[in-house]
Design a protein around this motif. Structure first.
Motif, PDB file in Angstrom:
ATOM      1  N   ALA A 182       0.820  -1.208   0.000  1.00 29.65           N
ATOM      2  CA  ALA A 182       0.000   0.000   0.000  1.00 29.65           C
ATOM      3  C   ALA A 182       0.854   1.259   0.000  1.00 29.65           C
ATOM      4  CB  ALA A 182      -0.925  -0.011   1.213  1.00 29.65           C
ATOM      5  N   ALA A 183       2.074   1.184   0.532  1.00 30.14           N
ATOM      6  CA  ALA A 183       2.934   2.366   0.586  1.00 30.14           C
ATOM      7  C   ALA A 183       3.228   2.893  -0.817  1.00 30.14           C
ATOM      8  CB  ALA A 183       4.228   2.045   1.326  1.00 30.14           C
ATOM      9  N   GLU A 184       3.434   1.997  -1.777  1.00 25.40           N
ATOM     10  CA  GLU A 184       3.664   2.466  -3.142  1.00 25.40           C
ATOM     11  C   GLU A 184       2.432   3.173  -3.676  1.00 25.40           C
ATOM     12  OE1 GLU A 184       4.675   1.199  -7.724  1.00 25.40           O
ATOM     13  OE2 GLU A 184       3.713  -0.244  -6.386  1.00 25.40           O
ATOM     14  N   ALA A 185       1.260   2.666  -3.329  1.00 27.39           N
ATOM     15  CA  ALA A 185       0.024   3.289  -3.798  1.00 27.39           C
ATOM     16  C   ALA A 185      -0.094   4.725  -3.304  1.00 27.39           C
ATOM     17  CB  ALA A 185      -1.179   2.467  -3.347  1.00 27.39           C
ATOM     18  N   PHE A 186       0.304   4.987  -2.060  1.00 25.72           N
ATOM     19  CA  PHE A 186       0.257   6.349  -1.542  1.00 25.72           C
ATOM     20  C   PHE A 186       1.181   7.270  -2.336  1.00 25.72           C
ATOM     21  CE2 PHE A 186      -0.917   4.137   2.568  1.00 25.72           C
ATOM     22  CZ  PHE A 186      -2.242   4.509   2.503  1.00 25.72           C
ATOM     23  N   VAL A 187       2.349   6.771  -2.698  1.00 21.76           N
ATOM     24  CA  VAL A 187       3.284   7.576  -3.485  1.00 21.76           C
ATOM     25  C   VAL A 187       2.714   7.844  -4.878  1.00 21.76           C
ATOM     26  CG1 VAL A 187       5.565   7.584  -4.560  1.00 21.76           C
ATOM     27  CG2 VAL A 187       5.304   6.782  -2.207  1.00 21.76           C
ATOM     28  N   LEU A 188       2.123   6.841  -5.489  1.00 22.81           N
ATOM     29  CA  LEU A 188       1.527   7.024  -6.825  1.00 22.81           C
ATOM     30  C   LEU A 188       0.411   8.057  -6.786  1.00 22.81           C
ATOM     31  CD1 LEU A 188       1.331   3.306  -8.021  1.00 22.81           C
ATOM     32  CD2 LEU A 188       2.996   5.034  -8.724  1.00 22.81           C
ATOM     33  N   LEU A 189      -0.450   7.968  -5.780  1.00 23.01           N
ATOM     34  CA  LEU A 189      -1.541   8.922  -5.657  1.00 23.01           C
ATOM     35  C   LEU A 189      -1.012  10.338  -5.496  1.00 23.01           C
ATOM     36  CD1 LEU A 189      -3.783   6.815  -3.279  1.00 23.01           C
ATOM     37  CD2 LEU A 189      -4.484   7.592  -5.552  1.00 23.01           C
ATOM     38  N   ALA A 190       0.032  10.485  -4.688  1.00 28.16           N
ATOM     39  CA  ALA A 190       0.588  11.814  -4.426  1.00 28.16           C
ATOM     40  C   ALA A 190       1.245  12.411  -5.662  1.00 28.16           C
ATOM     41  CB  ALA A 190       1.597  11.733  -3.279  1.00 28.16           C
ATOM     42  N   ARG A 191       1.850  11.570  -6.479  1.00 24.63           N
ATOM     43  CA  ARG A 191       2.609  12.064  -7.624  1.00 24.63           C
ATOM     44  C   ARG A 191       1.800  12.144  -8.917  1.00 24.63           C
ATOM     45  NH1 ARG A 191       8.415   8.830  -6.890  1.00 24.63           N
ATOM     46  NH2 ARG A 191       8.976   9.774  -4.878  1.00 24.63           N
ATOM     47  N   ALA A 192       0.834  11.255  -9.058  1.00 19.14           N
ATOM     48  CA  ALA A 192       0.147  11.155 -10.348  1.00 19.14           C
ATOM     49  C   ALA A 192      -1.115  11.997 -10.433  1.00 19.14           C
ATOM     50  CB  ALA A 192      -0.188   9.691 -10.642  1.00 19.14           C
ATOM     51  N   LEU A 193      -1.823  12.153  -9.321  1.00 18.90           N
ATOM     52  CA  LEU A 193      -3.098  12.862  -9.375  1.00 18.90           C
ATOM     53  C   LEU A 193      -2.887  14.372  -9.253  1.00 18.90           C
ATOM     54  CD1 LEU A 193      -5.442  10.592  -7.218  1.00 18.90           C
ATOM     55  CD2 LEU A 193      -4.893  10.450  -9.655  1.00 18.90           C
ATOM     56  N   LYS A 194      -3.641  15.094 -10.004  1.00 18.23           N
ATOM     57  CA  LYS A 194      -3.562  16.555  -9.971  1.00 18.23           C
ATOM     58  C   LYS A 194      -4.558  17.074  -8.931  1.00 18.23           C
ATOM     59  CE  LYS A 194      -2.170  16.799 -14.809  1.00 18.23           C
ATOM     60  NZ  LYS A 194      -1.992  15.336 -14.914  1.00 18.23           N
ATOM     61  N   VAL A 195      -4.057  17.412  -7.765  1.00 21.23           N
ATOM     62  CA  VAL A 195      -4.915  17.875  -6.675  1.00 21.23           C
ATOM     63  C   VAL A 195      -4.375  19.190  -6.140  1.00 21.23           C
ATOM     64  CG1 VAL A 195      -5.676  15.554  -6.054  1.00 21.23           C
ATOM     65  CG2 VAL A 195      -3.652  16.518  -4.955  1.00 21.23           C
ATOM     66  N   GLY A 196      -5.284  20.015  -5.622  1.00 16.85           N
ATOM     67  CA  GLY A 196      -4.893  21.315  -5.102  1.00 16.85           C
ATOM     68  C   GLY A 196      -5.020  21.442  -3.600  1.00 16.85           C
ATOM     69  N   ARG A 197      -5.991  20.720  -3.011  1.00 14.52           N
ATOM     70  CA  ARG A 197      -6.157  20.798  -1.558  1.00 14.52           C
ATOM     71  C   ARG A 197      -6.385  19.409  -0.972  1.00 14.52           C
ATOM     72  NH1 ARG A 197     -10.138  24.032   2.660  1.00 14.52           N
ATOM     73  NH2 ARG A 197      -8.715  23.733   4.403  1.00 14.52           N
ATOM     74  N   PRO A 198      -5.310  18.658  -0.753  1.00 11.07           N
ATOM     75  CA  PRO A 198      -5.456  17.345  -0.120  1.00 11.07           C
ATOM     76  C   PRO A 198      -5.653  17.478   1.382  1.00 11.07           C
ATOM     77  CG  PRO A 198      -3.157  17.761  -0.582  1.00 11.07           C
ATOM     78  CD  PRO A 198      -3.923  18.932  -1.136  1.00 11.07           C
ATOM     79  N   VAL A 199      -6.480  16.602   1.940  1.00 10.98           N
ATOM     80  CA  VAL A 199      -6.756  16.576   3.372  1.00 10.98           C
ATOM     81  C   VAL A 199      -6.641  15.140   3.869  1.00 10.98           C
ATOM     82  CG1 VAL A 199      -8.557  16.864   5.127  1.00 10.98           C
ATOM     83  CG2 VAL A 199      -8.220  18.629   3.394  1.00 10.98           C
TER      84      VAL A 199
END
Length: 355
Positions: free
Chosen positions: A84-101
């Motif tokens: 799951a740790a890799e998935a968190f990195v992919l989400l952080a790097r690949a998705l275009k987000v402006g206000r993560p919570v």
């Protein structure tokens, strides 16, 4: 429950395995939430048999299809990851987000990955007085990425699926970390397999129940376009052949039946642990609850001192002050068998008794 900007002095990269490295390697491990006595012999044999295929590049098609079938989804909604740790990195790097919570207290790696990717991360802090329960209204309306664990590490709270689904919005990615859901009898409140919640991304890990933390295997369940976006951010062949072999068999009929049995055993062992801890209520020991995961969160006076005393008595427990929303009065304990629990409770009595 309150909202605050991220930051502060929490060590987001501290995890339970740090408690049992080096001089802690000989301790009884209550710090790591991997099920004891795993992987089982049949799984070890299956992984070992895969080693004859190491000359070939990994082919994840069979494992991906098996995961999809396990959740009743098309393969386009499944992405296999190196834990799951890799998935968190992919989400952080690949998705275009402006206000993560990120909803805290919870596993800190999602926030760490977002920060490493250059995001400014907001926090919603759940309160002990409210049972560390989610109030969907507390999440800022303009958050376009929300991360929550269920059941949540370290609080062991199982949030109602309906409450989490209420966080979904058009234009928002809703990430639900279900790494410990297979330790919940019947996997009640699971969102894995749901396709009616917009923007839903569910993460699962096979490392906790099956003792595969060293192999690194997990997966993402999401809309096909989200899976495709994350997959483009992955390196080639991200999951090894032995990990793929483990994934395929761990979502099969035999493994699911064994996991279901283990979940009931964990529930019984957790109840036994909580009953033992209740004997120390007059010493200020209090467990957060109701606990539903394979671990419990404990508040007690002088927790840092007690943790050090427990180490001297042969027991490693997880400190709580690295989790946003908690401080140094908290400890997390993994659920173990009753014999281990009895010995631990004896040690805890000694640790609490010294002044």
């Amino acid at each position: 429950m309150r909202t605050e900007p991220g930051g502060g002095g929490h060590d987001l990269r501290h995890h339970g395995d740090a408690e049992v490295r080096d001089d802690g390697s000989a301790l009884v491990d209550l710090a790591v939430n991997v099920r004891a006595d795993t992987p089982p012999p049949w799984l070890r044999r299956h992984i070992a048999a895969s080693l004859s295929g190491l000359a070939a590049y990994p082919d994840g098609r069979a494992a991906r299809a098996a995961v999809a079938a396990r959740h009743g989804l098309p393969v386009e909604r499944v992405l296999l990851t190196a834990g799951a740790a890799e998935a968190f990195v992919l989400l952080a790097r690949a998705l275009k987000v402006g206000r993560p919570v990120v909803v805290h207290p919870q596993f800190t790696e999602p926030e760490a990955a977002l920060r490493d990717a250059g995001h400014t991360v907001g926090r919603v802090l759940l309160r002990e007085a409210e049972g560390f329960r989610l109030d969907p209204a507390a999440v800022p309306e303009d958050a376009d990425l929300v991360v929550i664990g269920n059941p949540t590490n370290p609080t062991s709270v199982l949030h109602p699926a309906a409450d989490i689904a209420r966080l979904a919005r058009p234009g928002r990615t809703l990430v639900v970390d279900e790494a410990f859901m297979d330790a919940v009898p019947g996997e009640r409140e699971a969102l894995a397999g749901r396709t009616d919640v917009p923007g839903l991304v569910v993460l699962r890990s096979l490392t906790k129940t099956w003792g595969l933390a060293g192999l690194r295997i997990g997966y993402v369940l999401a809309a096909p376009e989200t899976v495709a976006e994350l997959e483009r951010a992955q390196p080639l062949w991200p999951v090894s052949t032995p990990a793929l072999a483990a994934a395929e068999v761990c979502v099969g009929t035999r493994a699911l039946a064994e996991a279901a049995h283990a979940a009931h055993r964990v529930a019984a062992d957790r109840a036994y642990l909580l009953a033992g801890l209740a004997r120390f209520a007059d010493r200020g020991v209090r467990a957060a609850g109701p606990a539903e995961g394979p671990f419990v969160l404990l508040r007690l006076p002088h927790a840092a001192t007690v943790r050090a005393r427990l180490r001297s008595l042969g027991y490693a427990v997880r400190r709580g002050d690295s989790f946003p929303g908690l401080d140094d009065t908290w400890l997390r304990l993994a659920v173990r068998d009753r014999e281990t629990t009895d010995r631990f409770l004896t040690a805890l009595a000694v640790a609490l008794g010294r002044r």
